[in-house]
Every structure is written in structure tokens, then in C-alpha cells.
Design an enzyme around this catalytic site. Structure first.
Site, PDB file in Angstrom:
ATOM      1  N   TYR A 128       6.904  -6.077  -0.467  1.00  0.00           N
ATOM      2  CA  TYR A 128       5.507  -6.015  -0.880  1.00  0.00           C
ATOM      3  C   TYR A 128       5.376  -5.417  -2.277  1.00  0.00           C
ATOM      4  O   TYR A 128       4.547  -5.861  -3.084  1.00  0.00           O
ATOM      5  CB  TYR A 128       4.699  -5.196   0.124  1.00  0.00           C
ATOM      6  CG  TYR A 128       3.226  -5.087  -0.231  1.00  0.00           C
ATOM      7  CD1 TYR A 128       2.438  -6.226  -0.422  1.00  0.00           C
ATOM      8  CD2 TYR A 128       2.611  -3.843  -0.375  1.00  0.00           C
ATOM      9  CE1 TYR A 128       1.093  -6.129  -0.746  1.00  0.00           C
ATOM     10  CE2 TYR A 128       1.261  -3.742  -0.691  1.00  0.00           C
ATOM     11  CZ  TYR A 128       0.515  -4.888  -0.878  1.00  0.00           C
ATOM     12  OH  TYR A 128      -0.829  -4.788  -1.191  1.00  0.00           O
ATOM     13  N   ARG A 185     -12.020  -4.821  -3.193  1.00  0.00           N
ATOM     14  CA  ARG A 185     -12.277  -4.654  -1.758  1.00  0.00           C
ATOM     15  C   ARG A 185     -13.136  -5.779  -1.194  1.00  0.00           C
ATOM     16  O   ARG A 185     -13.061  -6.088  -0.005  1.00  0.00           O
ATOM     17  CB  ARG A 185     -12.977  -3.312  -1.511  1.00  0.00           C
ATOM     18  CG  ARG A 185     -12.155  -2.107  -1.936  1.00  0.00           C
ATOM     19  CD  ARG A 185     -10.859  -1.990  -1.166  1.00  0.00           C
ATOM     20  NE  ARG A 185     -10.087  -0.830  -1.614  1.00  0.00           N
ATOM     21  CZ  ARG A 185      -8.870  -0.524  -1.193  1.00  0.00           C
ATOM     22  NH1 ARG A 185      -8.268  -1.306  -0.314  1.00  0.00           N
ATOM     23  NH2 ARG A 185      -8.248   0.538  -1.648  1.00  0.00           N
ATOM     24  N   GLU A 221      -5.015  -4.850  10.485  1.00  0.00           N
ATOM     25  CA  GLU A 221      -5.761  -5.124   9.255  1.00  0.00           C
ATOM     26  C   GLU A 221      -6.835  -6.148   9.594  1.00  0.00           C
ATOM     27  O   GLU A 221      -6.582  -7.099  10.343  1.00  0.00           O
ATOM     28  CB  GLU A 221      -4.836  -5.657   8.152  1.00  0.00           C
ATOM     29  CG  GLU A 221      -5.557  -6.011   6.867  1.00  0.00           C
ATOM     30  CD  GLU A 221      -4.592  -6.326   5.727  1.00  0.00           C
ATOM     31  OE1 GLU A 221      -3.635  -5.533   5.537  1.00  0.00           O
ATOM     32  OE2 GLU A 221      -4.781  -7.352   5.058  1.00  0.00           O
TER      33      GLU A 221
END
Length: 359
Positions: free
Chosen positions: A164, A238, A346
Site C-alpha cells: 500500500y 474524504r 471499511e
């Protein structure tokens, strides 16, 4: 800050998505529809023609194959044409472009930058994003609304660095090289999950009209994370909000149990679910503030895609969400690894364009 007049659109097309059950007949019918932008399925054993080729417009991502047996359908009210440039397959209308790219790290040799070896996955991420930005610039879709990243073995380590973190370096390098990191208000909403094998897969939605990035007051902006999370911070907002006239669309990025920049409730999937939803509620409140209205969205207006590190946590997570949102809210569950090893769940969400619910 409030939405400026240039975010308004004269005579826009409408954008829709839905979840459907995977039947080959339904997919074949949809693939020929005039307004189809794309179909996303999270298994690789569906929907092939007799000669083994994939039906046009269908993107297949290799997850575990566990979770809800659904796929995403993206459509617009405008006529759509298909195209391919480089490694990108796309479909576009007058106002929207939906595309995907898959690059295999094994096919990209490790590079060298200032005497340092560049891992193949990092090179893949940079190449993928540079191709995306080049396509959008060439065809006149300047605003990248939403992007999804599926990274093979996301928590694995090679070349001394977690995958990642390799991906984040490549992604940010592409944003910088293409001049897309200068105005933070144009950084798109995004998700990054782990796939079980195969290539780096990125799919994305872009538009000719500008969206507005929204941040969460409870969280540090991802692009301002400290270096303890890697040499380059994650490059996403976001949420993203776009006013299409009669249609107001909200894209909320993959959201987890993070306050500031730190994970909360490690090992407790129920508490992580509640904290993730508290963050989504904060993003909704901030969107309503930015859009200069107090009641544009609430938790019950959204559709959700929930990624679980362990599919055995599904009953716990579902029970928590049942307490927080109406049973009528569409919720789609998938098993996938999360970007941090201490995160168990998530959640991403959208509002303003769901069509027909789950069929």
C-alpha cells in the site's frame, strides 16, 4: 467555504448506479443499452462470451468471491460510446467518462530513481494514474469524481516496503507530475482495498464539470498524514460533491475507524463499525455545510459498500448497521483486505443517484 457558481451545471445529464444480481442474461441485455457506462463485478468467473472474451463494458476484479452476490451498474441518461487508449478501457457520454485500467506488476520492471530501486507496484501505480490523467485531459473531462483502487496483497511487503505504501508513492508522484496536486479541492474521493492476486486494478468516474472536495473535521486530511504512514501520504479527499442541477451527487471515500490519523478500537470490529459510521456522519454534516443547506443528506439517504477483512465478522457488522440506518438503505458487503492491518472494516457510500435499489 460554500459552493461557487462555477460548480453549477446548465442542462447536465443524469448519472445513476444500481446493484443487480449476476445473471448472464441480465448482463448481456445491459451491455447493449445506450446509456451504459460500465458494469463492475468482484469475481472473475462470470459473464464471458463463447470465445472466452469478456462482455463489453464489464470490469472484473479478483476479490475472494465472498460476500453479497451483486454487481454495480453505472449508467447515464446520455448516449455512450466505447473506447480504448493505452491500457485504459472506457465508455463516455457528453458529460461523464467511466474507465478502468489493470496493470500487472510482474510485467513492469523495477525502475531506478536517483539511485534507488523503484518497486514494480509503485511503477504500476504511477503509470496507471498518468494514463488516466492523460486520457481525461485529452478528451476534456478535467474532473476526476471518484476512483477505486484494488491492490494485490495490499498489506504484503516487497522491496522493503508495504505494497500500500508503494502504491501511495506511485499515485502521488503521478498527481505531482501531472499538476493535479496543486489545488486540493480537486483531489478525488477514493477507496483502496486489497485484491487476492492478479493486477493492480483502478476504475474511475470523471466529468466535464467540477466537483468540490469535502474533508472530515474529525480526521487529518489523508494527504497531510505524517511520514509514519509511509514516504508519501495517500492522495484522496474524504468525499466529493457535485451539483448536477436537479441531481446532487455525493461520493464518500472508503471510511474507517480513524480519528485524526490514528486507528481506533483495534481488534473490535463492532466499535470500528460505529466509529466508521460516525466519520461518515461527520462528512455528511460537512457536505451539508459546504452546500449551504442543513438537510441535503443524512445517513438514511446513502447506499453503502462495506468491506470486511474477515467475512466471519459479517453478522456483527450487519447488526451494528441495522441500528444506525434504515433497512431500506442498500448495503453491499464484500470481503477484502483493508489498507491498514489493524483495520477490520471499511465503508464507502454514495447518495443522489441510486436507481431501483437491489434487483
Amino acid at each position: 467555504m460554500t459552493i461557487s457558481a462555477n460548480a453549477m451545471i446548465a442542462d447536465p445529464g443524469h448519472l445513476y448506479f444500481s446493484y443487480i444480481r449476476p445473471t448472464n442474461a441480465a448482463l448481456q441485455s445491459l451491455s447493449s443499452e445506450e446509456g451504459l457506462l460500465g458494469i463492475v463485478t468482484f469475481r472473475t468467473d462470470f459473464w464471458r462470451e463463447d470465445d472466452g472474451t469478456t462482455l463489453e463494458g464489464i470490469l472484473q476484479i479478483s476479490l475472494s468471491g465472498r460476500g453479497d452476490d451483486l454487481c454495480e451498474i453505472w449508467q447515464t441518461t446520455q448516449p455512450v460510446v466505447a473506447g480504448k487508449v493505452g491500457d485504459i478501457t472506457y465508455r463516455c457520454s457528453r458529460d461523464f467518462l467511466f474507465g478502468s485500467i489493470a496493470l500487472t506488476a510482474a510485467d513492469v520492471p523495477a525502475g531506478n530513481h536517483r539511485g534507488l530501486i523503484v518497486p514494480p507496484l509503485q511503477s504500476c501505480a504511477e503509470l496507471a494514474y498518468k494514463q488516466i490523467f492523460s486520457l481525461l485531459d485529452h478528451h476534456g473531462y478535467p474532473d476526476l469524481l471518484r476512483i477505486w483502487n484494488f491492490i494485490p496483497d495490499i498489506n504484503g511487503v516487497s522491496h522493503g516496503l508495504e505494497h500500500y505504501r508503494q502504491f501511495n508513492i506511485g499515485r502521488q508522484d503521478a498527481f505531482l507530475a501531472c499538476g493535479r496536486f496543486l489545488e486540493k479541492q480537486n483531489i478525488p474521493a477514493a477507496s483502496a482495498l486489497g485484491s487476492i492476486d492478479g493486477p493492480l486494478v483502478v476504475y474511475f468516474l470523471a466529468a466535464r464539470h467540477k466537483s468540490v472536495a469535502v474533508e472530515n473535521p474529525r480526521q487529518t486530511s489523508a494527504y497531510h498524514y505524517p511520514r509514519e504512514y509511509g514516504p508519501s501520504s495517500p492522495t484522496f479527499s474524504r468525499a466529493g460533491w457535485i451539483d448536477l442541477g436537479q441531481q446532487k451527487v455525493l461520493f464518500i471515500s472508503g471510511t474507517a475507524s480513524i480519528i485524526g490519523h490514528q486507528t481506533r478500537y483495534g481488534g473490535d470490529v463492532a466499535a470500528q463499525t460505529r466509529e466508521s459510521m460516525a466519520n461518515i456522519a461527520a462528512v455528511i454534516a460537512e457536505t451539508n455545510r459546504v452546500a449551504a443547506t442543513t438537510s441535503l443528506y443524512d445517513l438514511n439517504d446513502l447506499s453503502y459498500k462495506v468491506y470486511l477483512r474477515h467475512i466471519t465478522d459479517l453478522p456483527i457488522v450487519r447488526a451494528e448497521l441495522d441500528l444506525l440506518v434504515t433497512p431500506a438503505a442498500p448495503v453491499f458487503y464484500l470481503q477484502a483486505d483493508i489498507c491498514r492491518q489493524d483495520l477490520l472494516v471499511e465503508i464507502e457510500a454514495t447518495a443522489g443517484m441510486l436507481m431501483d435499489g437491489m434487483a
